[in-house]
Design an enzyme around this catalytic site. Sequence first.
Site, PDB file in Angstrom:
ATOM      1  N   CYS A  19      -0.410  -8.900   0.452  1.00  0.00           N
ATOM      2  CA  CYS A  19      -0.170  -8.510   1.842  1.00  0.00           C
ATOM      3  C   CYS A  19      -0.948  -7.260   2.239  1.00  0.00           C
ATOM      4  CB  CYS A  19       1.324  -8.325   2.088  1.00  0.00           C
ATOM      5  SG  CYS A  19       2.124  -7.092   1.023  1.00  0.00           S
TER       6      CYS A  19
ATOM      7  N   TYR B  82      12.164 -14.266  -0.563  1.00  0.00           N
ATOM      8  CA  TYR B  82      11.903 -13.947   0.837  1.00  0.00           C
ATOM      9  C   TYR B  82      10.685 -14.707   1.368  1.00  0.00           C
ATOM     10  CZ  TYR B  82      15.184 -10.050   0.260  1.00  0.00           C
ATOM     11  OH  TYR B  82      16.301  -9.287   0.023  1.00  0.00           O
TER      12      TYR B  82
END
Length: 326
Positions: A132, A11
């Site tokens: 993240c 991804y």
Amino acid sequence: MKVSVVGAAGYTGGELLRLVHAHPKLELVQALSRRHAGRPVAEVHPNLHHLALTFRAPQELEPVDTAFLALPSGASAEVEAGVGERAETIVDLSPDFRGGGLSADGTAYRTGLPELFADELVGATRISVPGCMATAAILALAPVQRAGLVAGDVVVDARAGSSGSGAEPGPASHHAERGNAFRVYKPAGHRHETEIAALAGVRARMTVTAVPTVRGAQVLCHVTPPQPVTRREVLQVLQRAYRDHPFVRIVARGRGVHRMPDPQFLGGTNFVDIGCAVDEDGGRIVLVAALDNLVKGAAGGGVQSLNVACGMPEDAGLEFPGLHPA
């Protein structure tokens, strides 16, 4: 500048392909994947059907100016030496070189977080992007810590979408198990705690919950100040810290439905939104930060860091503002 992406089938790899292809100063040369070598990129990333590109095996990496490594933990360290022989600059999105790790040739990796470490990134040839959720928490916490508004430990309550688990399926990512679940999968001892401590200067106690969405990460940071503060004072600290940084937006609305940062409006963007609340007695600050885990929390943060390292405009190729409704 010629660019290749190693681990392009995941991804994060797909987001790198999208961003590099649209970048005005970068030329996408190769998409490399061990598992999908020989297959069209669009078979794995259907949003990139317009790219006439086929996956190549990692050992077929051609000489380029920059290679992005979008690989699982441990895999970047295994291939970094070979990639370094064919790429002048490496931007790593894995945990392998975070915290000042050294490349195979002895070059120190610089932290890919331009809002805090732009000076160190200028001219860097080895860049490691933080995780993240760590990115969201660090950007929320660093200004208040530097302003002397943190006393003691900080509690970080994080929520993450399913794409943060990667493209490879597993029992926990199966839709029947994940679809409607709010699964607390790391109630204590998350590895991002050390990143937050090193880069924001606070001791963090972190809990992570998997929520039923695909993209996005949101953190709520509970901070005890050494003396009572007001929301206005905290907002002023945040606004001063990020007034010259294009990808940090301070959310200070007092009215409306969406008064706190929400990742649903950040899909595909390189923004991180930060807001805050303060208890009536001024004894607790709650910082809320949200981002797209695949963009600002990974691929976009890598492209932004490369822009700074190479003297390009910081926002080059990253101007997409997001959608509403999302």
